[in-house]
Write an enzyme that holds these catalytic residues in place. Structure first.
Site, PDB file in Angstrom:
ATOM      1  N   HIS A   1       0.881  -1.180   0.000  1.00 23.55           N
ATOM      2  CA  HIS A   1       0.000   0.000   0.000  1.00 23.55           C
ATOM      3  C   HIS A   1       0.916   1.226   0.000  1.00 23.55           C
ATOM      4  O   HIS A   1       2.057   1.168   0.460  1.00 23.55           O
ATOM      5  CB  HIS A   1      -0.935  -0.033   1.216  1.00 23.55           C
ATOM      6  CG  HIS A   1      -2.014  -1.073   1.062  1.00 23.55           C
ATOM      7  ND1 HIS A   1      -3.298  -0.754   0.700  1.00 23.55           N
ATOM      8  CD2 HIS A   1      -1.990  -2.414   1.190  1.00 23.55           C
ATOM      9  CE1 HIS A   1      -4.023  -1.862   0.617  1.00 23.55           C
ATOM     10  NE2 HIS A   1      -3.252  -2.899   0.921  1.00 23.55           N
TER      11      HIS A   1
ATOM     12  N   CYS B   1      -8.024  -1.206   3.544  1.00 19.09           N
ATOM     13  CA  CYS B   1      -8.667  -2.285   4.291  1.00 19.09           C
ATOM     14  C   CYS B   1      -9.633  -1.685   5.299  1.00 19.09           C
ATOM     15  O   CYS B   1      -9.234  -0.844   6.111  1.00 19.09           O
ATOM     16  CB  CYS B   1      -7.629  -3.142   5.012  1.00 19.09           C
ATOM     17  SG  CYS B   1      -8.384  -4.428   6.011  1.00 19.09           S
TER      18      CYS B   1
HETATM   19  C1  LIG Z   1     -13.930 -14.523   9.326  1.00 22.33           C
HETATM   20  C2  LIG Z   1     -15.298 -13.970   9.622  1.00 22.33           C
HETATM   21  C3  LIG Z   1     -16.322 -14.597   8.694  1.00 22.33           C
HETATM   22  C4  LIG Z   1     -15.654 -14.342  11.051  1.00 22.33           C
HETATM   23  O1  LIG Z   1     -16.829 -13.619  11.437  1.00 22.33           O
HETATM   24  P1  LIG Z   1     -17.692 -14.015  12.701  1.00 22.33           P
HETATM   25  O2  LIG Z   1     -18.591 -12.857  12.916  1.00 22.33           O
HETATM   26  O3  LIG Z   1     -16.780 -14.452  13.803  1.00 22.33           O
HETATM   27  O4  LIG Z   1     -18.523 -15.248  12.118  1.00 22.33           O
HETATM   28  P2  LIG Z   1     -18.851 -16.674  12.750  1.00 22.33           P
HETATM   29  O5  LIG Z   1     -17.842 -17.659  12.282  1.00 22.33           O
HETATM   30  O6  LIG Z   1     -19.061 -16.519  14.231  1.00 22.33           O
HETATM   31  O7  LIG Z   1     -20.279 -16.976  12.086  1.00 22.33           O
HETATM   32  C5  LIG Z   1     -21.394 -16.126  12.387  1.00 22.33           C
HETATM   33  C6  LIG Z   1     -22.398 -16.158  11.237  1.00 22.33           C
HETATM   34  O8  LIG Z   1     -21.810 -15.630  10.065  1.00 22.33           O
HETATM   35  C7  LIG Z   1     -21.969 -16.555   9.004  1.00 22.33           C
HETATM   36  N1  LIG Z   1     -20.766 -16.544   8.181  1.00 22.33           N
HETATM   37  C8  LIG Z   1     -19.501 -16.827   8.600  1.00 22.33           C
HETATM   38  N2  LIG Z   1     -18.671 -16.787   7.578  1.00 22.33           N
HETATM   39  C9  LIG Z   1     -19.407 -16.468   6.492  1.00 22.33           C
HETATM   40  C10 LIG Z   1     -19.063 -16.316   5.131  1.00 22.33           C
HETATM   41  N3  LIG Z   1     -17.815 -16.492   4.706  1.00 22.33           N
HETATM   42  N4  LIG Z   1     -20.041 -15.985   4.276  1.00 22.33           N
HETATM   43  C11 LIG Z   1     -21.311 -15.810   4.698  1.00 22.33           C
HETATM   44  N5  LIG Z   1     -21.690 -15.961   5.984  1.00 22.33           N
HETATM   45  C12 LIG Z   1     -20.736 -16.304   6.866  1.00 22.33           C
HETATM   46  C13 LIG Z   1     -22.102 -17.915   9.682  1.00 22.33           C
HETATM   47  O9  LIG Z   1     -22.724 -18.838   8.819  1.00 22.33           O
HETATM   48  C14 LIG Z   1     -22.892 -17.564  10.888  1.00 22.33           C
HETATM   49  O10 LIG Z   1     -24.266 -17.440  10.504  1.00 22.33           O
HETATM   50  P3  LIG Z   1     -25.458 -17.922  11.474  1.00 22.33           P
HETATM   51  O11 LIG Z   1     -25.180 -19.384  11.722  1.00 22.33           O
HETATM   52  O12 LIG Z   1     -25.295 -17.095  12.700  1.00 22.33           O
HETATM   53  O13 LIG Z   1     -26.691 -17.623  10.672  1.00 22.33           O
HETATM   54  C15 LIG Z   1     -15.329 -12.416   9.504  1.00 22.33           C
HETATM   55  O14 LIG Z   1     -14.435 -11.899  10.419  1.00 22.33           O
HETATM   56  C16 LIG Z   1     -15.021 -11.904   8.128  1.00 22.33           C
HETATM   57  O15 LIG Z   1     -15.795 -12.119   7.193  1.00 22.33           O
HETATM   58  N6  LIG Z   1     -13.886 -11.192   8.003  1.00 22.33           N
HETATM   59  C17 LIG Z   1     -13.438 -10.666   6.708  1.00 22.33           C
HETATM   60  C18 LIG Z   1     -12.829  -9.295   6.865  1.00 22.33           C
HETATM   61  C19 LIG Z   1     -12.299  -8.838   5.531  1.00 22.33           C
HETATM   62  O16 LIG Z   1     -12.773  -9.239   4.471  1.00 22.33           O
HETATM   63  N7  LIG Z   1     -11.276  -7.969   5.568  1.00 22.33           N
HETATM   64  C20 LIG Z   1     -10.663  -7.446   4.353  1.00 22.33           C
HETATM   65  C21 LIG Z   1      -9.822  -8.459   3.647  1.00 22.33           C
HETATM   66  S1  LIG Z   1      -8.192  -8.629   4.334  1.00 22.33           S
HETATM   67  C22 LIG Z   1      -7.293  -7.400   3.523  1.00 22.33           C
HETATM   68  O17 LIG Z   1      -7.854  -6.564   2.874  1.00 22.33           O
HETATM   69  C23 LIG Z   1      -5.788  -7.427   3.580  1.00 22.33           C
HETATM   70  C24 LIG Z   1      -5.157  -7.936   2.287  1.00 22.33           C
HETATM   71  C25 LIG Z   1      -5.604  -9.379   1.978  1.00 22.33           C
HETATM   72  O18 LIG Z   1      -5.554  -7.159   1.173  1.00 22.33           O
HETATM   73  C26 LIG Z   1      -3.619  -7.928   2.375  1.00 22.33           C
HETATM   74  C27 LIG Z   1      -3.015  -6.709   3.065  1.00 22.33           C
HETATM   75  O19 LIG Z   1      -3.157  -5.580   2.570  1.00 22.33           O
HETATM   76  O20 LIG Z   1      -2.420  -6.917   4.096  1.00 22.33           O
END
Ligand SMILES: CC(C)(COP(=O)([O-])OP(=O)([O-])OC[C@H]1O[C@@H](n2cnc3c(N)ncnc32)[C@H](O)[C@@H]1OP(=O)([O-])[O-])[C@@H](O)C(=O)NCCC(=O)NCCSC(=O)C[C@@](C)(O)CC(=O)[O-]
Length: 316
Positions: free
Chosen positions: A227, A258
């Site tokens: 970045h 992010c």
């Molecule tokens: C990891 C989680 C999912 C944990 O999120 P959580 O809230 O802890 O979810 P959970 O595991 O406790 O599940 C709760 C509910 O969410 C649902 N759920 C759970 N997972 C999913 C899914 N995949 N799709 C759809 N639904 C989902 C799951 O089914 C459940 O539904 P319920 O049973 O209650 O009805 C959450 O923290 C998350 O989605 N985080 C993503 C954050 C993100 O995208 N950040 C940006 C990307 S990283 C980045 O940009 C850096 C990078 C890569 O570019 C490199 C750099 O620059 O360093």
């Protein structure tokens, strides 16, 4: 945030240069990293045109979207709709981010062939980004990687906060190498080393890459993801090229950031990267004119100018 209060940038002397690669694979992250942080909703039709235009400009890897929990990244909640509408261009890969088993199920329903999991090198960012602890993240990723590899998918492993973390300061090389090693042992075929908040400098990049090589991990398995917060992304890329890295992440027009690291700004702009690669005679396969036109068009869609110097220079 003033990174100097955190002891950043870390001062590391630059090493002797080695030969540059003949060709670089540009891993275009604009559609995913670029758009995930946009405040305004970007219509799926605009995202589809963006992807089509990037493929037409010659980019062969387009990180399309994320199958994360939609509540966490609302901007990419349309992932299934996007992939349903996508005209996949032969020879172009469209990887997506997948954090867990639910994400992999959704990705498979959308006929995805390439995925990326995304780990962090620091405890704080893992908690903020994944709602898990540093060690806990591996338990979430392992079954995803095993299943994906078993089903013949390619799996990239991101490591975020490789250089500095807005809550923890400078991140030790050994800590990053240890996280990266675990991802490779799990079955990831490539690591992308992320300077999530853009505080790295070239000597630090060399030190990290040398740390991986010393741990037995070849640069052919490493990509870099910078970045541009402190204007170092291009110099950092050059430092990585000098050590033989040949996969570089960038974002058309320098879009990006992010949502879970507030001090993260846009990615290295693909146009700026292409300009430098052209100057160095390194092959990349991208038509710069088409790419600049795409980023200028995207800037109009988003209602603000591109931060890329090359886009500014070539579209004015
Ligand atoms: C990891 C989680 C999912 C944990 O999120 P959580 O809230 O802890 O979810 P959970 O595991 O406790 O599940 C709760 C509910 O969410 C649902 N759920 C759970 N997972 C999913 C899914 N995949 N799709 C759809 N639904 C989902 C799951 O089914 C459940 O539904 P319920 O049973 O209650 O009805 C959450 O923290 C998350 O989605 N985080 C993503 C954050 C993100 O995208 N950040 C940006 C990307 S990283 C980045 O940009 C850096 C990078 C890569 O570019 C490199 C750099 O620059 O360093």
């Amino acid at each position: 945030m003033d990174a100097r209060e955190l002891g950043l940038p870390m001062q590391v002397a630059a090493p002797e240069p080695v030969e540059l690669p003949d060709a670089v694979t540009i891993w275009e992250v604009g559609p995913r990293d670029g758009l995930q942080n946009e405040k305004q909703a970007v219509p799926v039709e605009v995202k589809l045109e963006f992807l089509d235009r990037l493929a037409d400009a010659g980019l062969s890897v387009l990180e399309a979207t994320s199958f994360v929990r939609p509540e966490w990244v609302p901007q990419l909640a349309d992932a299934a709709e996007l992939l349903a509408g996508l005209q996949r261009v032969p020879g172009v890969r469209y990887p997506v981010l997948v954090p867990n088993a639910r994400g992999l199920d959704r990705a498979r329903e959308s006929q995805v062939r390439d995925i990326a999991i995304f780990a962090s090198a620091t405890e704080t960012f893992t908690r903020r980004n994944l709602n898990r602890g540093l060690d806990e993240q591996f338990g979430m990723f392992e079954p995803v990687v095993q299943r994906a590899v078993g089903e013949g998918l390619s799996v990239r492993g991101y490591v975020s906060m490789c250089f500095g973390d807005p809550w923890e300061g400078a991140v030790p090389v050994e800590q990053v190498v240890s996280v990266g090693k675990r991802l490779l042992e799990m079955g990831c075929d490539q690591l992308s080393l992320g300077d999530t908040i853009g505080v790295a400098t070239p000597g630090h990049v060399s030190a990290l890459l040398r740390g991986f090589v010393a741990a037995g991990i070849g640069v052919d398995r490493l990509a870099v993801h910078f970045h541009d917060t402190y204007g170092q992304a291009l110099s950092n890329t050059y430092a990585a090229l000098q050590l033989g890295v040949s996969t570089v992440d960038s974002s058309a027009g320098g879009l990006g950031g992010c949502p879970y690291a507030k001090s993260a700004t846009g990615n290295l702009a693909t146009e700026d990267l292409v300009w430098m690669l052209d100057g160095l005679g390194i092959k990349h396969g991208v038509d710069l004119g088409k790419l600049v036109a795409t980023s200028a068009w995207m800037a109009e869609q988003l209602g603000r100018p591109s931060p890329s110097r090359v886009v500014k220079a070539l579209s004015s």
